[in-house]
Design a protein around this motif. Structure first.
Motif, PDB file in Angstrom:
ATOM      1  N   VAL A  34      41.069  49.796  32.706  1.00 55.31           N
ATOM      2  CA  VAL A  34      42.418  49.273  32.418  1.00 55.31           C
ATOM      3  C   VAL A  34      42.503  47.743  32.606  1.00 55.31           C
ATOM      4  O   VAL A  34      43.575  47.158  32.464  1.00 55.31           O
ATOM      5  CB  VAL A  34      43.506  49.972  33.284  1.00 55.31           C
ATOM      6  CG1 VAL A  34      43.556  51.452  32.982  1.00 55.31           C
ATOM      7  CG2 VAL A  34      43.289  49.740  34.781  1.00 55.31           C
ATOM      8  N   HIS A  35      41.368  47.113  32.860  1.00 55.31           N
ATOM      9  CA  HIS A  35      41.351  45.677  33.124  1.00 55.31           C
ATOM     10  C   HIS A  35      41.902  44.853  31.946  1.00 55.31           C
ATOM     11  O   HIS A  35      41.487  45.048  30.800  1.00 55.31           O
ATOM     12  CB  HIS A  35      39.911  45.234  33.422  1.00 55.31           C
ATOM     13  CG  HIS A  35      39.788  43.757  33.672  1.00 55.31           C
ATOM     14  ND1 HIS A  35      40.080  43.184  34.892  1.00 55.31           N
ATOM     15  CD2 HIS A  35      39.445  42.730  32.854  1.00 55.31           C
ATOM     16  CE1 HIS A  35      39.899  41.885  34.805  1.00 55.31           C
ATOM     17  NE2 HIS A  35      39.529  41.570  33.586  1.00 55.31           N
ATOM     18  N   ASP A  36      42.818  43.931  32.262  1.00 51.86           N
ATOM     19  CA  ASP A  36      43.312  42.959  31.272  1.00 51.86           C
ATOM     20  C   ASP A  36      43.939  43.553  30.017  1.00 51.86           C
ATOM     21  O   ASP A  36      43.977  42.879  28.977  1.00 51.86           O
ATOM     22  CB  ASP A  36      42.170  42.013  30.832  1.00 51.86           C
ATOM     23  CG  ASP A  36      42.046  40.793  31.739  1.00 51.86           C
ATOM     24  OD1 ASP A  36      42.863  40.641  32.663  1.00 51.86           O
ATOM     25  OD2 ASP A  36      41.116  39.997  31.512  1.00 51.86           O
ATOM     26  N   LEU A  37      44.449  44.783  30.084  1.00 52.41           N
ATOM     27  CA  LEU A  37      45.048  45.371  28.873  1.00 52.41           C
ATOM     28  C   LEU A  37      46.248  44.562  28.382  1.00 52.41           C
ATOM     29  O   LEU A  37      46.534  44.545  27.188  1.00 52.41           O
ATOM     30  CB  LEU A  37      45.457  46.831  29.126  1.00 52.41           C
ATOM     31  CG  LEU A  37      44.302  47.843  29.132  1.00 52.41           C
ATOM     32  CD1 LEU A  37      44.824  49.238  29.468  1.00 52.41           C
ATOM     33  CD2 LEU A  37      43.572  47.865  27.793  1.00 52.41           C
ATOM     34  N   HIS A  74      52.918  35.632  31.883  1.00 49.69           N
ATOM     35  CA  HIS A  74      53.027  37.054  31.590  1.00 49.69           C
ATOM     36  C   HIS A  74      51.878  37.807  32.254  1.00 49.69           C
ATOM     37  O   HIS A  74      52.064  38.846  32.884  1.00 49.69           O
ATOM     38  CB  HIS A  74      52.988  37.246  30.065  1.00 49.69           C
ATOM     39  CG  HIS A  74      53.233  38.651  29.592  1.00 49.69           C
ATOM     40  ND1 HIS A  74      52.207  39.559  29.420  1.00 49.69           N
ATOM     41  CD2 HIS A  74      54.371  39.302  29.231  1.00 49.69           C
ATOM     42  CE1 HIS A  74      52.716  40.706  28.969  1.00 49.69           C
ATOM     43  NE2 HIS A  74      54.031  40.574  28.844  1.00 49.69           N
ATOM     44  N   HIS A  75      50.663  37.246  32.139  1.00 52.30           N
ATOM     45  CA  HIS A  75      49.455  37.910  32.643  1.00 52.30           C
ATOM     46  C   HIS A  75      49.439  38.023  34.167  1.00 52.30           C
ATOM     47  O   HIS A  75      49.198  39.084  34.719  1.00 52.30           O
ATOM     48  CB  HIS A  75      48.218  37.151  32.154  1.00 52.30           C
ATOM     49  CG  HIS A  75      46.935  37.873  32.432  1.00 52.30           C
ATOM     50  ND1 HIS A  75      46.475  38.876  31.624  1.00 52.30           N
ATOM     51  CD2 HIS A  75      46.033  37.758  33.434  1.00 52.30           C
ATOM     52  CE1 HIS A  75      45.338  39.351  32.116  1.00 52.30           C
ATOM     53  NE2 HIS A  75      45.048  38.683  33.218  1.00 52.30           N
ATOM     54  N   LYS A  76      49.697  36.926  34.847  1.00 57.88           N
ATOM     55  CA  LYS A  76      49.574  36.932  36.312  1.00 57.88           C
ATOM     56  C   LYS A  76      50.618  37.822  36.973  1.00 57.88           C
ATOM     57  O   LYS A  76      50.398  38.322  38.067  1.00 57.88           O
ATOM     58  CB  LYS A  76      49.641  35.519  36.879  1.00 57.88           C
ATOM     59  CG  LYS A  76      51.025  34.908  36.797  1.00 57.88           C
ATOM     60  CD  LYS A  76      51.234  33.801  37.800  1.00 57.88           C
ATOM     61  CE  LYS A  76      52.666  33.305  37.721  1.00 57.88           C
ATOM     62  NZ  LYS A  76      52.962  32.217  38.606  1.00 57.88           N
ATOM     63  N   LYS A  80      47.085  42.755  39.027  1.00 56.53           N
ATOM     64  CA  LYS A  80      46.863  42.617  40.472  1.00 56.53           C
ATOM     65  C   LYS A  80      45.498  42.060  40.832  1.00 56.53           C
ATOM     66  O   LYS A  80      45.235  41.774  41.990  1.00 56.53           O
ATOM     67  CB  LYS A  80      47.093  43.979  41.156  1.00 56.53           C
ATOM     68  CG  LYS A  80      48.532  44.443  41.029  1.00 56.53           C
ATOM     69  CD  LYS A  80      48.752  45.813  41.640  1.00 56.53           C
ATOM     70  CE  LYS A  80      50.217  46.226  41.390  1.00 56.53           C
ATOM     71  NZ  LYS A  80      50.465  47.600  41.844  1.00 56.53           N
ATOM     72  N   HIS A  81      44.612  41.899  39.844  1.00 59.22           N
ATOM     73  CA  HIS A  81      43.296  41.324  40.139  1.00 59.22           C
ATOM     74  C   HIS A  81      43.332  39.787  40.146  1.00 59.22           C
ATOM     75  O   HIS A  81      42.291  39.150  40.234  1.00 59.22           O
ATOM     76  CB  HIS A  81      42.241  41.816  39.140  1.00 59.22           C
ATOM     77  CG  HIS A  81      42.515  41.427  37.716  1.00 59.22           C
ATOM     78  ND1 HIS A  81      43.287  42.198  36.874  1.00 59.22           N
ATOM     79  CD2 HIS A  81      42.134  40.347  36.995  1.00 59.22           C
ATOM     80  CE1 HIS A  81      43.345  41.608  35.696  1.00 59.22           C
ATOM     81  NE2 HIS A  81      42.660  40.474  35.728  1.00 59.22           N
ATOM     82  N   HIS A  82      44.526  39.207  40.035  1.00 58.95           N
ATOM     83  CA  HIS A  82      44.630  37.745  40.109  1.00 58.95           C
ATOM     84  C   HIS A  82      45.286  37.344  41.433  1.00 58.95           C
ATOM     85  O   HIS A  82      46.311  37.927  41.799  1.00 58.95           O
ATOM     86  CB  HIS A  82      45.451  37.198  38.941  1.00 58.95           C
ATOM     87  CG  HIS A  82      44.697  37.223  37.653  1.00 58.95           C
ATOM     88  ND1 HIS A  82      43.702  36.318  37.353  1.00 58.95           N
ATOM     89  CD2 HIS A  82      44.768  38.070  36.604  1.00 58.95           C
ATOM     90  CE1 HIS A  82      43.196  36.601  36.171  1.00 58.95           C
ATOM     91  NE2 HIS A  82      43.824  37.658  35.681  1.00 58.95           N
ATOM     92  N   ILE A  83      44.714  36.352  42.110  1.00 54.79           N
ATOM     93  CA  ILE A  83      45.289  35.929  43.396  1.00 54.79           C
ATOM     94  C   ILE A  83      46.740  35.487  43.202  1.00 54.79           C
ATOM     95  O   ILE A  83      47.559  35.665  44.091  1.00 54.79           O
ATOM     96  CB  ILE A  83      44.460  34.810  44.090  1.00 54.79           C
ATOM     97  CG1 ILE A  83      44.212  33.628  43.173  1.00 54.79           C
ATOM     98  CG2 ILE A  83      43.154  35.370  44.633  1.00 54.79           C
ATOM     99  CD1 ILE A  83      43.562  32.437  43.889  1.00 54.79           C
ATOM    100  N   CYS A 108      34.546  41.152  39.796  1.00 51.73           N
ATOM    101  CA  CYS A 108      33.922  41.549  38.522  1.00 51.73           C
ATOM    102  C   CYS A 108      34.466  40.686  37.375  1.00 51.73           C
ATOM    103  O   CYS A 108      33.718  40.284  36.478  1.00 51.73           O
ATOM    104  CB  CYS A 108      34.178  43.027  38.237  1.00 51.73           C
ATOM    105  SG  CYS A 108      33.424  44.127  39.449  1.00 51.73           S
ATOM    106  N   ASP A 109      35.766  40.402  37.426  1.00 47.35           N
ATOM    107  CA  ASP A 109      36.415  39.573  36.406  1.00 47.35           C
ATOM    108  C   ASP A 109      35.808  38.175  36.384  1.00 47.35           C
ATOM    109  O   ASP A 109      35.459  37.645  35.327  1.00 47.35           O
ATOM    110  CB  ASP A 109      37.916  39.504  36.716  1.00 47.35           C
ATOM    111  CG  ASP A 109      38.708  38.711  35.689  1.00 47.35           C
ATOM    112  OD1 ASP A 109      38.315  38.703  34.508  1.00 47.35           O
ATOM    113  OD2 ASP A 109      39.736  38.109  36.069  1.00 47.35           O
ATOM    114  N   GLY A 110      35.652  37.580  37.554  1.00 49.85           N
ATOM    115  CA  GLY A 110      35.090  36.229  37.647  1.00 49.85           C
ATOM    116  C   GLY A 110      33.680  36.178  37.081  1.00 49.85           C
ATOM    117  O   GLY A 110      33.342  35.296  36.282  1.00 49.85           O
TER     118      GLY A 110
HETATM  119 ZN   LIG Z   1      43.023  39.093  34.124  1.00 48.03          ZN
END
Ligand SMILES: [Zn+2]
Length: 186
Positions: A34-37, A74-76, A80-83, A108-110
């Motif tokens: 579901v990452h970054d959908l 919108h994204h942040k 929840k994977h963003h600080i 993993c995203d980084g």
């Molecule tokens: Zn992201």
């Protein structure tokens, strides 16, 4: 014009595929799936395609041109994977410790972003160098920052396979984000 939209779609999808593989390795496959959908939502997709760069994120370019990036805001707020999702200046604990699964998804995203944007120039120390630069201005819990520095240092020394696995990540998260915390409170 249409090319940028297609290219942006490919970049997102390629990024998500690498994140998925890393998340499976890390023991959190659902987070990888579901990452970054939200990047496929019109608010994020249209702006990012317009400022498509290929070898780096379109967000800083959108910020330069418009003064802000609607896609990023919108994204942040939804990921929840963003600080930045966790930062709230209005509460006493402005930088809470990010829960394990999202902290691992962030790692993993980084790594995936570095791999996609750097292509053949990627090395195991790429992410550590990038993070050391980002860390200077990052609004996050110091424990989370130390965790990221440790994980990326291990990747630079021992590679992804030896670093990104449930046993090692749980050990590091406990060491950096839980044990010290309990000692502090008691
Ligand atoms: Zn992201």
């Amino acid at each position: 014009m249409g090319n940028k939209y297609f290219a942006h779609f490919c970049t997102i999808t390629k990024h998500r595929w690498i994140v998925f593989k890393l998340c499976c390795r890390a023991g959190i496959p659902w987070r990888g799936l579901v990452h970054d959908l939200s990047k496929y939502s019109p608010t994020e997709f249209i702006e990012s395609a317009k400022f498509y760069q290929g070898i780096r994120s379109p967000i800083p370019v959108a910020r330069n041109v418009q003064g802000y990036s609607k896609a990023w805001l919108h994204h942040k707020g939804r990921n929840k994977h963003h600080i930045e999702y966790w930062y709230d200046p209005e509460v006493p604990d402005k930088f809470p410790i990010i829960p394990y699964k999202y902290a691992v998804e962030m790692i993993c995203d980084g790594l995936a972003a570095g791999i996609v944007y750097n292509g053949k120039n990627w090395t195991p120390s790429t992410q550590l160098r990038y993070w050391e630069y980002k860390r200077k201005t990052a609004l996050a819990n110091e424990r989370i920052k130390d965790l990221l520095t440790e994980v990326y240092t291990q990747v630079s020394k021992y590679g992804i396979n030896k670093t990104i696995n449930p046993k090692n990540l749980k050990k590091l998260y406990n060491q950096y984000c839980i044990e010290d915390n309990e000692n502090k409170e008691s």
